[in-house]
Enzyme design. Structure first.
Site, short mmCIF file in Angstrom:
data_model
loop_
_atom_site.label_atom_id
_atom_site.label_comp_id
_atom_site.label_asym_id
_atom_site.label_seq_id
_atom_site.Cartn_x
_atom_site.Cartn_y
_atom_site.Cartn_z
N THR B 149 60.92 43.67 23.72
CA THR B 149 60.67 43.92 22.30
C THR B 149 61.42 42.92 21.41
O THR B 149 62.57 42.58 21.68
CB THR B 149 61.12 45.35 21.96
OG1 THR B 149 60.38 46.24 22.78
CG2 THR B 149 60.86 45.68 20.51
N GLY B 188 67.92 47.91 25.98
CA GLY B 188 68.94 48.80 26.53
C GLY B 188 69.87 48.05 27.46
O GLY B 188 69.44 47.17 28.22
N GLU B 438 57.36 53.53 25.81
CA GLU B 438 56.28 53.57 26.81
C GLU B 438 54.94 53.84 26.14
O GLU B 438 54.11 54.61 26.64
CB GLU B 438 56.56 54.62 27.90
CG GLU B 438 57.73 54.28 28.80
CD GLU B 438 57.54 52.96 29.54
OE1 GLU B 438 56.40 52.63 29.89
OE2 GLU B 438 58.55 52.26 29.74
#
Lengths: 691, 691
Positions: B149, B188, B438
């Site tokens: 992202t 993350g 997701e």
């Protein structure tokens, strides 16, 4: 930490995108702002914005997303102390402090002293008590709180277990907590701050229980804040939000207070224990206070939802994703602003319409309240019951729309909505209690339904019924309180296009829906359906009533504009959007009307809604601009008025203590030694251990 | 702080209340637990509960509600490090670490190394790369993350702007962030932890753009964690939840990596720049991974919703409010448990039914997935498309039900739901991203709808259509892909009572609803309605499909029980409750069926639902007990298995650092001097200043 020098500017820029949206406005944003936001709020916010911007070292809330709970509490105390100083210096008023608290979304411990402790003293004390308690409270020489809820008792005030027993021997009251279940809980400003608590307790005189009454109990020394004997008091701990507030608990072990500490406006206990109730006070006045508190909630929910719609609409107009899937070509090629997508419009634009209706409702409802209070002063209590029932329905509906709406806005911002820098999270959590306090929304709907059912029954019985906005629509759509299934409705035979164009027909549809629901529920209960089994239907009835009232107040407020006002076209579109969205969301109701909609009509509603949203899309940014919210209040990278979204978002991350050059390296080095090195170099560690 | 000695025990006690509820169970809770929760979860949780309970100084999460973000991160690191040690000692497996993380609701930085970094290396590397990167990763000698992202690019992977350009002169790749919009974001484990990032970047070779491809970029030294040259990396700051995770950002200023660092499973760049793609790999396999991730989300959402339903049902059965309003007299007089109120049943019991259906769906869906993977291994890719479309619909539906459901449970707990000690808040915020990641739920529904529309069009064209659960119901209820309005439905003429008693009829109603919605949308799009204008209808279609599939999987899983199993009666009631609640929530759909329900039938649905909830009320506590959740996992005063709600709630507050004797007095004294004294004694301060 520095940004890489190699970065080139973004093309197209989000700031240019927002400016381009604004250029499309079909109305004057300034004029709309004056119409939709009440004058006191507009002027108060402008003044407080000026004052607070001048002292950023006190009032800046940009760093609050990095703070621990204790840091937040201390920040709130610092702000609270400074606002009291400004008050004492005569630079601001108490009302302006309330405005500042709301702008900053800081619910500090001094706020409830003003909002609950002082008003309670004003309402419930005698002149002597005013001198003893109210005057020092106004000078902040004592700090107070209002302790009603117990850990095991929320809505049921009659069930409170704390006792306040008159002791004739010493002419005192003994205030006592019998079991943990009677521990006072949730009491705002009690956790750390209050020196005095107004405790709701079962009054016992001469062995007779006289019901819950308020008594003033000192809990902490005003000299040094030490806890007084017999008192166990503390903070109830962290919450989902509202963490700047020290909600507290309180247990009293037979604590004695002088007889004068019993609030005596509605009950007097004389020396020796003779009990009397002053004859002249009408307890219906208390309704007035409840209604007033709820007018404030309705006003606040409008403003709070506006923060979220402002952020989400602005960001949706500059955030781009995929190309060519939207119906129109993206300006300048490349990806489309997500506001072009029907699914984003569907989530945001009806919410903007609701937001306008809520602002308008707040103003019209407040006017209505003030008229009723004037009636009350002339001895006419009649309008109050209707106003109370409507206030309950509006509190439930507006707070629910606000909370669900903030959530919708957050999700509409995609992943970035989840960042604290969106401004939508801490804020959401802080507002969340509005659906619970001042009457849990699920309990409150019973008040509204009870009133509607009573009116229907009265109409059926041919009894005299007060003329109110509620009885007017019940009369208009029912036949002596009953549904007349064969009777033509006022909107029969009208196309959805006609309905969407005619405000009176819109009210007729919504009023017909609420009135027939009330009659149907009355029928079922007359046929023996229990109150408990009717609770689900009561929620729906309360909301149907609220949706009629909101549309009606919205119209009333729009009608205050002069004919031909250039604001009218877009306001009419918003009213139609609100109406169509209400129908679309309640399609099941439409089919169940005694004169039901057809499937084709419901499909027409959906089509009309989609068309109207596409028409309003270009006005969206200007519509939220008209709420007039300051950047200080939004405290959001995504919702910035200048549209410099990603620049600020990244900059804000760089200000995180984990990243800052003056704090980050030490934290990270410590973690490396403690956690990362042992994981990355386990083999070395073992080797070294063997050496 | 000590409790007052004068407190007497509560009567009736909440612990006795919960025990009394359990005595009403009509089935074996242990047998139900074995049926509804999959074996791996049950056994894994039991094992990890034992291991973690033995080391409370590491694994206790009771204090987490008091922690600042940095304290939480450090807590997660401590736990993460210890779990890796246990893994290295051979006492637990990687899967059991995942179970532990889920039980504790701690999403620590090492989790994504296992869940994303290693699997990506497994899938995308050559043998040489496995040796270079995968093996050290498995030994935790490098710590990785997956950086896809960008701050300005979420769902649109093709639109990513980071570049990875082949430099033939040095046989390297140059990885570069052109503008802020291309800054990697949300990654993350990147904020503080990762030494290596798999960066998705636009591959450019010989001036040709070859689309997004993953490349491994070292970002921090494994020796001392210092940031490598050209790298700007940090934490993206605090979020609504998930704050134990160090989501990070990353900007690269022309950072060079060796050619071997490009993930080469699907593309190879040879020395000099020749590009080739291995012929043997079918990209459809990637679907398999996506489906697998979503089977895991469906499983997790069941477990997460179960925490909330467990807490809310237990607390509603011991929380008492008002007397006599419920239909039955409160046991032992006094106030009624709120679970007796129809409105509380209406909010909680359908959620329990959905929760059962979700657990069952998770198991049946996983079996279905495994069968499809076996087919895939035999070269049959056909079932995969249907499975993917259904996985998307289920991910959207289950995550939405979970998030709305946790919120419903929190609100059903009244004010106390707002306390962190309810266990429902931090947890809610941590789960919230499931509706975004997701595949954002609003985007994902298009995948499901697209597949259904394609099947309908294929049926219309008479083309060959794979036989799947989806095409089966489309065939059953449509006539060559079209609605046949005059044709009798399979449930025509049946009463609601009959429908509620017959699982096949229930599936027929739900299948008919989804199939006719698909056909109607196909009609409109054939008539020219754009994709964008169809997006709202696609959401509804996706959910109608999911509700059919969930009911179908629930039934399939129930059918694995032997005939005559004592669990069947209550499971049939739950299936009927799920069905009636689905109808009741979608009354608008029922009226719009080509063979519509009548208003009387919809009223019958509501009545049947109310009756069934009253019947199931006494089983509610045992039904949630059967989810088998440990107190450590609930981490909730309200949901304690022993029912000692208020005792623990108060005790937890006493453990707040503001209240603790070893920390509270210092904090409070400092605040008194800084904020309270100047407010309370302003006059003195002025006087002193004058002296």
């Amino acid at each position: 930490m520095q940004l890489p020098k190699s970065l080139v500017p973004m093309e197209p820029s989000t700031a240019d995108g927002l400016a381009a949206e604004r250029a499309k406005a079909s109305f004057s944003v300034a004029a709309m702002n004056e119409f939709i936001v009440d004058e006191a709020t507009r002027k108060g916010e402008a003044k407080m914005e000026r004052i607070m911007a001048a002292e950023p070292e006190i009032f800046s809330v940009r760093t609050k997303y990095f703070m621990s709970r204790h840091e937040k509490m201390e920040h709130a105390l610092k702000i609270g102390r400074r606002l009291i100083e400004l008050l004492r210096e005569g630079r601001i008023t108490s009302d302006e402090i309330t405005i500042a608290d709301s702008m900053l979304d800081i619910n500090g411990p001094f706020g409830l002293h003003r909002a609950m402790f002082i008003p309670t003293l004003e309402n419930l004390t005698t002149d002597e008590q005013k001198r003893l308690f109210l005057e020092p409270a106004r000078r902040y020489e004592i700090l107070g709180c209002y302790a009603q809820t117990e850990i095991g008792h929320g809505s049921n005030v009659q069930g409170l277990e704390t006792t306040c027993t008159y002791v004739p021997e010493t002419d005192e009251f003994e205030v006592h907590t019998p079991s943990i279940r009677a521990c006072k809980w949730w009491v705002g400003s009690l956790g750390v701050t209050a020196t005095h608590a107004i405790v709701m307790a079962q009054l016992v005189v001469g062995g007779k229980r006289l019901g819950p009454n308020p008594v003033l109990v000192p809990v902490r020394s005003t000299a040094d804040h030490s806890v007084l004997p017999g008192v166990t008091v503390g903070d109830i701990g962290p919450k989902f939000g509202f963490n700047t507030m020290d909600n507290g608990f309180l247990m009293l072990d037979r604590v004695r207070v002088p007889r004068i500490n019993l609030m005596q406006r509605y009950i007097t206990v004389e020396r020796g224990g003779r009990v009397s109730r002053p004859p002249s006070v009408d307890p219906k006045v208390a309704y007035g206070t409840m209604v007033f508190v709820r007018t404030q909630i309705v006003q606040r929910t409008s403003q709070m939802l506006a923060r979220a719609t402002t952020v989400a609409v602005r960001y949706a107009s500059v955030r781009r994703q995929f190309a060519g899937m939207a119906d129109r070509a993206a300006a300048g090629g490349g990806e489309s602003p997500v506001l072009d997508y029907a699914m984003v419009q569907y989530r945001l634009l009806p919410l903007v319409a609701r937001n306008y209706a809520m602002y308008a409702t707040s103003q019209a409802f407040t006017r209505h309240y003030e008229q009723s209070m004037a009636e009350l002063a002339r001895g006419n209590f009649a309008p109050l019951k209707e106003l109370h029932a409507t206030a309950c329905g509006l509190k439930r509906w507006t707070s629910d729309v606000m909370i669900r709406g903030i959530d919708t806005c957050r999700h509409a911002c995609g992943g970035h909505g989840f960042s604290q820098f969106s401004g939508l999270n801490e804020f959401y959590a802080n507002q969340y209690p509005n659906i619970i306090w001042e009457g849990d929304n699920y309990v409150l709907s019973q008040q509204t339904a009870r009133f509607l059912l009573a009116q229907v029954r009265a109409l059926r019985a041919g009894a005299e019924v007060e003329d109110t906005q509620t009885t007017q629509y019940l009369r208009r759509h029912l036949d002596a309180g009953r549904v007349a299934p064969a009777a033509p409705t006022r909107f029969a035979g009208r196309s959805v296009r006609e309905l969407a164009a005619d405000p009176q027909l819109q009210l007729d549809v919504l009023g017909y829906r609420a009135a027939t629901q009330a009659a149907a529920l009355a029928d079922r209960m007359e046929a023996g359906q229990s109150w408990n089994r009717s609770l689900v239907a009561m929620q729906r009835l309360s909301d149907a009533h609220a949706e009629y009232i909101v549309a009606s107040y919205f119209r009333q407020h729009v009608q205050t504009l002069p004919p031909g006002s250039p604001l009218l076209p877009v306001l009419s579109q918003l009213a139609a959007l609100l109406f169509l969205h209400t129908l679309e969301q309640n399609a099941g109701d439409l089919f169940r009307l005694p004169a039901p909609f057809s499937a084709a009509q419901v499909a027409d509603v959906e089509d009309a809604l989609a068309r109207l949203m596409a028409e309003l899309r270009d006005q969206a940014v200007s519509l939220v601009d008209a709420f007039g919210l300051h950047d200080m209040t939004l405290n959001s990278a995504l919702g910035r008025s200048d549209g410099r979204v990603y620049e600020d978002y990244l900059q804000w991350a760089l200000e995180d203590p984990l990243n800052r050059d003056d704090s980050g390296p030490a934290i990270r080095a410590a973690w490396f030694e403690r956690y990362y090195r042992p994981v990355l170099h386990a083999a070395d560690a073992k080797k070294q251990a063997r050496l």
